[in-house]
Design a protein around this motif. Structure first.
Motif, PDB file in Angstrom:
ATOM      1  N   GLY A  73       0.791  -1.231   0.000  1.00 49.87           N
ATOM      2  CA  GLY A  73       0.000   0.000   0.000  1.00 49.87           C
ATOM      3  C   GLY A  73       0.822   1.278   0.000  1.00 49.87           C
ATOM      4  N   PHE A  74       1.978   1.271   0.669  1.00 47.86           N
ATOM      5  CA  PHE A  74       2.773   2.492   0.833  1.00 47.86           C
ATOM      6  C   PHE A  74       4.099   2.474   0.073  1.00 47.86           C
ATOM      7  CE2 PHE A  74       0.428   2.346   5.006  1.00 47.86           C
ATOM      8  CZ  PHE A  74      -0.415   3.406   4.716  1.00 47.86           C
ATOM      9  N   GLY A  75       4.466   1.355  -0.518  1.00 45.84           N
ATOM     10  CA  GLY A  75       5.754   1.259  -1.198  1.00 45.84           C
ATOM     11  C   GLY A  75       6.877   0.958  -0.211  1.00 45.84           C
ATOM     12  N   LYS A  76       8.100   1.046  -0.707  1.00 44.10           N
ATOM     13  CA  LYS A  76       9.261   0.740   0.135  1.00 44.10           C
ATOM     14  C   LYS A  76       9.687   1.978   0.901  1.00 44.10           C
ATOM     15  CE  LYS A  76      13.224  -0.102  -1.807  1.00 44.10           C
ATOM     16  NZ  LYS A  76      14.309  -0.734  -2.548  1.00 44.10           N
ATOM     17  N   GLY A  77       9.918   1.808   2.198  1.00 44.73           N
ATOM     18  CA  GLY A  77      10.382   2.902   3.038  1.00 44.73           C
ATOM     19  C   GLY A  77      11.874   3.136   2.876  1.00 44.73           C
ATOM     20  N   ASN A  78      12.361   4.167   3.508  1.00 40.73           N
ATOM     21  CA  ASN A  78      13.788   4.488   3.526  1.00 40.73           C
ATOM     22  C   ASN A  78      14.423   3.640   4.629  1.00 40.73           C
ATOM     23  OD1 ASN A  78      16.337   5.611   3.982  1.00 40.73           O
ATOM     24  ND2 ASN A  78      15.657   7.666   3.415  1.00 40.73           N
ATOM     25  N   HIS A  79      14.853   2.437   4.287  1.00 36.94           N
ATOM     26  CA  HIS A  79      15.341   1.489   5.284  1.00 36.94           C
ATOM     27  C   HIS A  79      16.615   1.959   5.967  1.00 36.94           C
ATOM     28  CE1 HIS A  79      12.127  -0.824   3.878  1.00 36.94           C
ATOM     29  NE2 HIS A  79      12.744  -1.557   2.967  1.00 36.94           N
ATOM     30  N   GLU A  80      17.460   2.665   5.245  1.00 35.18           N
ATOM     31  CA  GLU A  80      18.683   3.208   5.859  1.00 35.18           C
ATOM     32  C   GLU A  80      18.320   4.209   6.958  1.00 35.18           C
ATOM     33  OE1 GLU A  80      22.872   5.436   4.654  1.00 35.18           O
ATOM     34  OE2 GLU A  80      21.330   5.163   3.128  1.00 35.18           O
ATOM     35  N   LEU A  81      17.355   5.080   6.686  1.00 34.71           N
ATOM     36  CA  LEU A  81      16.900   6.052   7.688  1.00 34.71           C
ATOM     37  C   LEU A  81      16.275   5.352   8.887  1.00 34.71           C
ATOM     38  CD1 LEU A  81      16.337   8.976   8.608  1.00 34.71           C
ATOM     39  CD2 LEU A  81      14.214   8.853   7.287  1.00 34.71           C
ATOM     40  N   VAL A  82      15.443   4.347   8.634  1.00 35.46           N
ATOM     41  CA  VAL A  82      14.791   3.612   9.723  1.00 35.46           C
ATOM     42  C   VAL A  82      15.834   2.933  10.615  1.00 35.46           C
ATOM     43  CG1 VAL A  82      13.280   1.668  10.274  1.00 35.46           C
ATOM     44  CG2 VAL A  82      12.621   3.306   8.507  1.00 35.46           C
ATOM     45  N   ALA A  83      16.826   2.290  10.008  1.00 36.09           N
ATOM     46  CA  ALA A  83      17.888   1.644  10.792  1.00 36.09           C
ATOM     47  C   ALA A  83      18.632   2.676  11.627  1.00 36.09           C
ATOM     48  CB  ALA A  83      18.846   0.892   9.871  1.00 36.09           C
ATOM     49  N   SER A  84      18.875   3.840  11.056  1.00 37.29           N
ATOM     50  CA  SER A  84      19.553   4.916  11.779  1.00 37.29           C
ATOM     51  C   SER A  84      18.723   5.400  12.972  1.00 37.29           C
ATOM     52  CB  SER A  84      19.838   6.077  10.820  1.00 37.29           C
ATOM     53  OG  SER A  84      20.374   7.172  11.496  1.00 37.29           O
ATOM     54  N   ILE A  85      17.427   5.561  12.773  1.00 41.57           N
ATOM     55  CA  ILE A  85      16.540   5.992  13.861  1.00 41.57           C
ATOM     56  C   ILE A  85      16.527   4.942  14.972  1.00 41.57           C
ATOM     57  CG2 ILE A  85      14.119   6.412  14.477  1.00 41.57           C
ATOM     58  CD1 ILE A  85      13.838   7.769  11.695  1.00 41.57           C
ATOM     59  N   ILE A  86      16.440   3.675  14.606  1.00 45.14           N
ATOM     60  CA  ILE A  86      16.448   2.611  15.608  1.00 45.14           C
ATOM     61  C   ILE A  86      17.724   2.675  16.439  1.00 45.14           C
ATOM     62  CG2 ILE A  86      16.606   0.102  15.931  1.00 45.14           C
ATOM     63  CD1 ILE A  86      14.708  -0.139  13.480  1.00 45.14           C
ATOM     64  N   GLU A  87      18.869   2.826  15.782  1.00 44.74           N
ATOM     65  CA  GLU A  87      20.146   2.877  16.512  1.00 44.74           C
ATOM     66  C   GLU A  87      20.273   4.145  17.349  1.00 44.74           C
ATOM     67  OE1 GLU A  87      23.498   2.086  13.941  1.00 44.74           O
ATOM     68  OE2 GLU A  87      23.182  -0.073  14.206  1.00 44.74           O
ATOM     69  N   ASP A  88      19.763   5.268  16.846  1.00 45.68           N
ATOM     70  CA  ASP A  88      19.871   6.536  17.577  1.00 45.68           C
ATOM     71  C   ASP A  88      19.015   6.579  18.838  1.00 45.68           C
ATOM     72  OD1 ASP A  88      21.665   7.479  15.700  1.00 45.68           O
ATOM     73  OD2 ASP A  88      20.214   8.776  14.675  1.00 45.68           O
ATOM     74  N   PHE A  89      17.904   5.844  18.858  1.00 46.40           N
ATOM     75  CA  PHE A  89      16.963   5.969  19.967  1.00 46.40           C
ATOM     76  C   PHE A  89      16.804   4.708  20.803  1.00 46.40           C
ATOM     77  CE2 PHE A  89      15.905   9.395  17.094  1.00 46.40           C
ATOM     78  CZ  PHE A  89      15.762  10.460  17.968  1.00 46.40           C
ATOM     79  N   THR A  90      17.601   3.674  20.512  1.00 50.37           N
ATOM     80  CA  THR A  90      17.546   2.442  21.296  1.00 50.37           C
ATOM     81  C   THR A  90      18.958   1.901  21.480  1.00 50.37           C
ATOM     82  OG1 THR A  90      17.391   0.888  19.434  1.00 50.37           O
ATOM     83  CG2 THR A  90      15.319   1.862  20.208  1.00 50.37           C
ATOM     84  N   ASP A  91      19.059   0.809  22.174  1.00 56.98           N
ATOM     85  CA  ASP A  91      20.340   0.101  22.321  1.00 56.98           C
ATOM     86  C   ASP A  91      20.441  -1.052  21.327  1.00 56.98           C
ATOM     87  OD1 ASP A  91      21.177   1.733  24.396  1.00 56.98           O
ATOM     88  OD2 ASP A  91      20.222   0.485  25.920  1.00 56.98           O
ATOM     89  N   VAL A  92      19.673  -0.996  20.275  1.00 53.91           N
ATOM     90  CA  VAL A  92      19.604  -2.055  19.284  1.00 53.91           C
ATOM     91  C   VAL A  92      20.543  -1.734  18.118  1.00 53.91           C
ATOM     92  CG1 VAL A  92      18.064  -3.212  17.642  1.00 53.91           C
ATOM     93  CG2 VAL A  92      17.220  -2.579  19.910  1.00 53.91           C
ATOM     94  N   ILE A  93      21.293  -2.742  17.676  1.00 54.01           N
ATOM     95  CA  ILE A  93      22.094  -2.611  16.457  1.00 54.01           C
ATOM     96  C   ILE A  93      21.167  -2.901  15.286  1.00 54.01           C
ATOM     97  CG2 ILE A  93      23.980  -3.615  15.116  1.00 54.01           C
ATOM     98  CD1 ILE A  93      25.337  -4.234  17.825  1.00 54.01           C
ATOM     99  N   ALA A  94      21.162  -2.023  14.282  1.00 54.14           N
ATOM    100  CA  ALA A  94      20.233  -2.178  13.165  1.00 54.14           C
ATOM    101  C   ALA A  94      20.972  -2.272  11.830  1.00 54.14           C
ATOM    102  CB  ALA A  94      19.246  -1.011  13.137  1.00 54.14           C
ATOM    103  N   THR A  95      20.500  -3.165  11.003  1.00 57.93           N
ATOM    104  CA  THR A  95      20.993  -3.302   9.642  1.00 57.93           C
ATOM    105  C   THR A  95      19.795  -3.158   8.701  1.00 57.93           C
ATOM    106  OG1 THR A  95      20.732  -5.707   9.731  1.00 57.93           O
ATOM    107  CG2 THR A  95      22.913  -4.803  10.280  1.00 57.93           C
ATOM    108  N   TYR A  96      20.082  -3.002   7.405  1.00 55.37           N
ATOM    109  CA  TYR A  96      18.991  -2.847   6.458  1.00 55.37           C
ATOM    110  C   TYR A  96      19.353  -3.470   5.122  1.00 55.37           C
ATOM    111  CZ  TYR A  96      21.766   1.014   4.629  1.00 55.37           C
ATOM    112  OH  TYR A  96      22.790   1.773   4.106  1.00 55.37           O
ATOM    113  N   ASP A  97      18.330  -3.784   4.358  1.00 53.89           N
ATOM    114  CA  ASP A  97      18.461  -4.323   3.017  1.00 53.89           C
ATOM    115  C   ASP A  97      17.518  -3.526   2.125  1.00 53.89           C
ATOM    116  OD1 ASP A  97      18.339  -5.779   0.639  1.00 53.89           O
ATOM    117  OD2 ASP A  97      17.866  -7.677   1.593  1.00 53.89           O
ATOM    118  N   ASN A  98      18.073  -2.826   1.133  1.00 51.97           N
ATOM    119  CA  ASN A  98      17.257  -1.997   0.247  1.00 51.97           C
ATOM    120  C   ASN A  98      16.801  -2.725  -1.019  1.00 51.97           C
ATOM    121  OD1 ASN A  98      16.746   0.460   1.504  1.00 51.97           O
ATOM    122  ND2 ASN A  98      18.798   1.203   1.068  1.00 51.97           N
TER     123      ASN A  98
END
Length: 102
Positions: A73-98
């Motif tokens: 319905g919404f298309g593909k999100g900006n996965h790099e940005l989402v991974a960055s937000i996750i890492e900036d606001f949590t203690d979680v290591i985040a990776t992404y696949d575009n």
């Protein structure tokens, strides 16, 4: 465009992840519905810029999130940005696949 909005100080980005039982349904629109309603009530203008999936692996030693996929319905999100937000606001290591794979 979206790329210029990433650095705009007047634009706030939100990431919402939830299981179907947590958000009332299996679709990205179900996940977005609650936060869109809350932000609109606060006077924000909102736009869903894409979707995808986030797989979590949580352990005592390390927590990891992998962002990938797309929303029909919404298309593909900006996965790099989402991974960055996750890492900036949590203690979680985040990776992404575009890639366009689910």
């Amino acid at each position: 465009g979206l790329d210029s909005d990433v650095d705009d100080p007047n634009v706030l980005w939100f990431v919402r992840s939830a299981s179907p039982s947590e958000c009332g349904g299996p679709y990205h629109a179900n996940v977005a519905e609650g936060i869109l309603r809350e932000l609109a009530a606060l006077g924000f203008i909102t736009k869903v810029t894409g979707g995808g999936r986030i797989d979590y692996c949580v352990s005592k030693e390390i927590s990891h999130a992998h962002v990938f996929g797309f929303s029909y319905g919404f298309g593909k999100g900006n996965h790099e940005l989402v991974a960055s937000i996750i890492e900036d606001f949590t203690d979680v290591i985040a990776t992404y696949d575009n890639s366009d794979n689910l």
